[in-house]
Design a protein around this motif. Structure first.
Motif, PDB file in Angstrom:
ATOM      1  N   ALA A   1       0.783  -1.081   0.151  1.00 41.84           N
ATOM      2  CA  ALA A   1      -0.057   0.109  -0.113  1.00 41.84           C
ATOM      3  C   ALA A   1       0.680   1.198  -0.079  1.00 41.84           C
ATOM      4  O   ALA A   1       0.562   2.114  -0.659  1.00 41.84           O
ATOM      5  CB  ALA A   1      -0.790   0.018   1.239  1.00 41.84           C
ATOM      6  N   GLY A   2       1.975   1.168   0.858  1.00 40.74           N
ATOM      7  CA  GLY A   2       2.712   2.312   0.839  1.00 40.74           C
ATOM      8  C   GLY A   2       3.373   2.579  -0.344  1.00 40.74           C
ATOM      9  O   GLY A   2       3.624   3.747  -0.965  1.00 40.74           O
ATOM     10  N   GLY A   3       3.976   1.783  -1.340  1.00 39.72           N
ATOM     11  CA  GLY A   3       4.547   1.843  -2.567  1.00 39.72           C
ATOM     12  C   GLY A   3       3.457   2.432  -3.486  1.00 39.72           C
ATOM     13  O   GLY A   3       3.759   3.314  -4.347  1.00 39.72           O
ATOM     14  N   LEU A   4       2.110   2.257  -3.426  1.00 40.23           N
ATOM     15  CA  LEU A   4       1.079   2.606  -4.476  1.00 40.23           C
ATOM     16  C   LEU A   4       1.080   3.995  -4.061  1.00 40.23           C
ATOM     17  O   LEU A   4       0.756   4.875  -4.969  1.00 40.23           O
ATOM     18  CB  LEU A   4      -0.224   1.739  -4.280  1.00 40.23           C
ATOM     19  CG  LEU A   4      -1.205   1.536  -5.441  1.00 40.23           C
ATOM     20  CD1 LEU A   4      -0.438   1.330  -6.617  1.00 40.23           C
ATOM     21  CD2 LEU A   4      -2.256   0.979  -5.126  1.00 40.23           C
ATOM     22  N   VAL A   5       0.906   4.379  -2.633  1.00 34.91           N
ATOM     23  CA  VAL A   5       0.751   5.708  -2.429  1.00 34.91           C
ATOM     24  C   VAL A   5       1.806   6.833  -2.910  1.00 34.91           C
ATOM     25  O   VAL A   5       1.592   7.641  -3.307  1.00 34.91           O
ATOM     26  CB  VAL A   5       0.467   5.870  -0.855  1.00 34.91           C
ATOM     27  CG1 VAL A   5       0.374   7.337  -0.208  1.00 34.91           C
ATOM     28  CG2 VAL A   5      -0.791   5.283  -0.411  1.00 34.91           C
TER      29      VAL A   5
END
Length: 709
Positions: free
Chosen positions: A588-592
């Protein structure tokens, strides 16, 4: 995902000696202003200047050119600002005009707004200098009334001659009429050149303005009409978190989703999300269902509208040309047939998808758990039963207990899962798999649909629950027997079984679609969580569709190495449900992080080079943007971070914010459950307070104002 026109896309403005006719145009540098079913694609400076650019409505290009220039004066763009999905502003400097220092003195400000069938462009020349100026503003326009299919395929259409009709330029063909006029300014209009010329004289500190208005009249009714601004099927939302990137991603996504809404003309109160701009502003079974499922925390109205719209078009007969079968949920609906580059033309209503049917049942089940009115659920149960029958008959055509697909006519899509490009299902050594193909994720959808369908039938006193539970258990056994393979890193499920029922051994993002569905046991889930977290799939900006150690890996490959935000969001949700919060938070952090490159408007897909190679992700040049399930991913990520699960029939609401690393504290308002408001506050210590209906028992959180429970 969506229907792919095969071939190498062409650059938007190539050198003059490069032939691009028949090649899909690139989109990564376009500016999109949208109110479905209308949109404008332009250059970043504002002009509509050829290639894919245009003012479109209902899959028809109304304006193929629209430029604003000042005679004899360089107009230098300095900024564009997307204030909302349907409104964009462009600012430019008139270089060398009215200047008495090195500072710019005269500017051009364009504000573009789109409504269904209407484009407005407000033009303002402002003189901030100390000298009087005189300039001639020239607006040039043209129309080819090309179909969206022709534009997407890179086929050029001849410009139509303009007519002068009163104070407007007019273009006509068949049932379509396009009118362009200025609301003020008394321009000289030349139909032969398609120009409106304004003489502008400005004293110091003065400004001049006019508004261009382009309106379409189309005697052919739209397949799917627009949704009024005050009819959005969810409440106003707001997110304030410790991660301002997430806030921007969420706000931009919800705004885009509002403008991607369309209505069923048979029942305009029923709404769904068009798949994406520009090529897919229409009903897509898989896309609309996934997006509605991701948005269930915003309420059940969109899910209900999507379910009913698709149910009205559920298959009732067997037609090899359209791939229609009894009980099947359609793939897409278009104004006209879609001609693929390799020759065949898909019919306007096309059913060539293996996963929309189980996804329809899953959405009905999940909407019921989020509080969809029981009578609305009851009305849809016959369609659910027909969909389940399709799984057991047409979906499992050879009776082996697994779901597979084949293009029977030979004229449709070769691959009919979400990775529907012709080269997407391949062996680890690069060879293409031979159909009929049974996809790993489709088995998970089938299992989840059968179990969810059984729960619905039992809850509403209808027969058949035991049959579908037994069917699901057989599928689970067959999956475990047939799909699992092994390499030096351990066991994993193949992407698919080929025509000979051999496991196609490539490592893909499909693992994420299996987690949390009930198809896997704890050990199997742990194996897949470790694979998803590894650098071969986890790019640092999201999940690659194909592992980097596969021979066919291509970071610019549509389904063979690129990153699809919805695909990553599905994996994040599955990881969180299966009990792997650290892996979920990492993805999720990578997508954000990737969302900031695209100003919060994540595209359909982007390149899979990864954060170890690039500081920011590279665009996939032909990607749609905005795109429904990419935008809906913002809500799915928040749901996963909060561990939010609703079971209104059981009167419970559960939270488990173990995957919320990096975004707390946060305040999230505008959610709905059981038809009532739901708001969530996560503090820095990971504690949750909620405002939720009193009819629900809340687990893992305190009710606002009562921290003693």
């Amino acid at each position: 995902m969506n229907t792919v026109v095969q071939g190498n896309p062409a650059a938007h403005q190539p050198p003059a000696d490069v032939v691009t006719e028949g090649l899909q145009p690139f989109l990564h540098d376009v500016c999109t202003t949208l109110y479905a079913p209308s949109l404008v694609l332009s250059r970043p400076a504002g002009d509509i200047a050829g290639g894919p650019d245009g003012f479109f409505h209902g899959d028809r290009r109304l304006l193929s050119t629209l430029s604003v220039r000042v005679e004899g004066v360089p107009v230098l763009p300095v900024s564009n600002t997307m204030s909302s999905a349907d409104r964009t502003a462009f600012r430019a400097v008139l270089r060398g005009v009215g200047e008495h220092t090195a500072d710019p003195a005269v500017t051009l400000h364009r504000v573009r707004s789109v409504e269904p069938g209407v484009l407005r462009e407000e033009l303002e020349i402002a003189n901030a200098g100390v000298k009087e100026i005189r300039v001639e503003v020239v607006v040039g326009a043209g129309s080819d009334l090309a179909s969206m299919i022709d534009v997407k395929s890179g086929r050029t259409s001849p410009a139509l001659p303009a007519e002068l009709d009163g104070d407007a330029l007019v273009w006509r063909r068949d049932e379509v009429t396009v009118r362009l006029r200025a609301t003020s300014g008394s321009p000289r209009i030349d139909a032969a050149t398609g120009e409106l010329r304004f003489e502008v004289a400005l004293a110091a500190r003065q400004s001049w303005s006019t508004t261009l208005e382009c309106v379409v009249t189309d005697d052919e009714p739209l397949r799917f009409p627009a949704v009024a601004r005050d009819a959005v099927p969810w409440s106003p939302t707001a997110l304030r978190s410790a991660d301002h990137r997430m806030d921007q991603f969420f706000a931009r996504s919800v705004g885009d989703l509002e403008r991607l809404l369309l209505a069923d003309p048979e029942h305009p109160e029923d709404q769904f999300l068009a798949a994406g701009s520009p090529w897919f502003l229409t009903l897509f079974g898989r896309d609309s269902l996934w997006a509605a499922r991701m948005l269930l925390p915003l309420g059940t109205e969109l899910a209900a509208g999507t379910l009913r719209t698709l149910a009205r078009r559920q298959g009732i007969t067997t037609d090899a040309r359209s791939d229609e079968q009894p009980g099947k949920i359609l793939h897409e609906v278009r104004r006209e047939g879609l001609k693929l580059n390799e020759g065949p033309t898909l019919p306007p209503v096309y059913y060539g998808t293996v996963d929309a049917t189980p996804l329809w049942v899953i959405l009905l089940h999940d909407a019921w758990r989020w509080g969809l009115d029981p009578e609305q659920v009851r009305d849809l149960l016959p369609h659910a039963e027909a969909a389940l029958e399709w799984l057991a008959t047409y979906g499992d055509a050879d009776g082996d207990g697994l779901l597979e697909y084949i293009d029977v006519s030979g004229l449709g899509l070769a691959n009919q899962g979400w990775k529907d490009s012709g080269d997407s299902i391949r062996w680890r050594d690069g060879r293409l798999a031979e159909a009929p193909i049974a996809l790993c994720e489709v088995q998970a959808y089938g299992y989840e649909a059968a179990m969810g369908g059984a729960a619905l039938l039992r809850a509403f006193g209808r027969p058949g629950a035991e049959r579908w539970e037994e069917w699901a258990e057989r599928l689970k056994r067959r999956f475990r027997e047939s799909f699992w393979v092994e390499d030096e890193a351990g066991r994993y499920p193949a992407v698919a079984l080929d025509a000979a029922k051999r496991p196609v051994d490539s490592v893909t993002s499909g693992f994420g679609h299996l987690l949390g569905t009930g198809l896997l046991d704890e050990e199997e889930s742990a194996l897949l969580a470790a694979r998803l977290a590894g650098p071969e799939l986890n790019s640092g900006f999201g999940l690659r569709t194909l592992s980097t150690d596969s021979t066919g890996f291509n970071p610019f490959g549509y389904h063979i190495g690129s990153i699809w935000p919805h695909d990553t969001a599905i994996a994040v949700h599955g990881l969180a449900r299966a009990g792997f919060p650290a892996e979920a938070a990492s993805l999720a952090g990578g997508l954000v992080a990737a969302s900031t490159t695209f100003e919060g408007r994540l595209p359909e897909l982007f390149a899979g080079h990864g954060s170890a190679v690039d500081s920011v992700p590279a665009p996939y040049p032909a990607s749609c943007r905005p795109q429904a399930w990419s935008a809906a991913s913002a809500v799915a990520l928040l749901q996963a971070a909060l561990g939010l699960e609703a079971d209104v029939p059981a009167a419970t609401l559960r939270f488990s914010p173990r995957a919320a690393e990096g975004i707390g504290p946060l305040d999230l308002t505008g959610l709905r459950v059981a038809g009532a408001p739901l708001s969530v506050r996560l503090d820095a210590a990971g504690r949750i307070q909620v405002e939720a209906p009193d009819t629900l028992t809340v687990h893992g959180a305190d009710r606002a104002g009562d921290a003693s429970k």
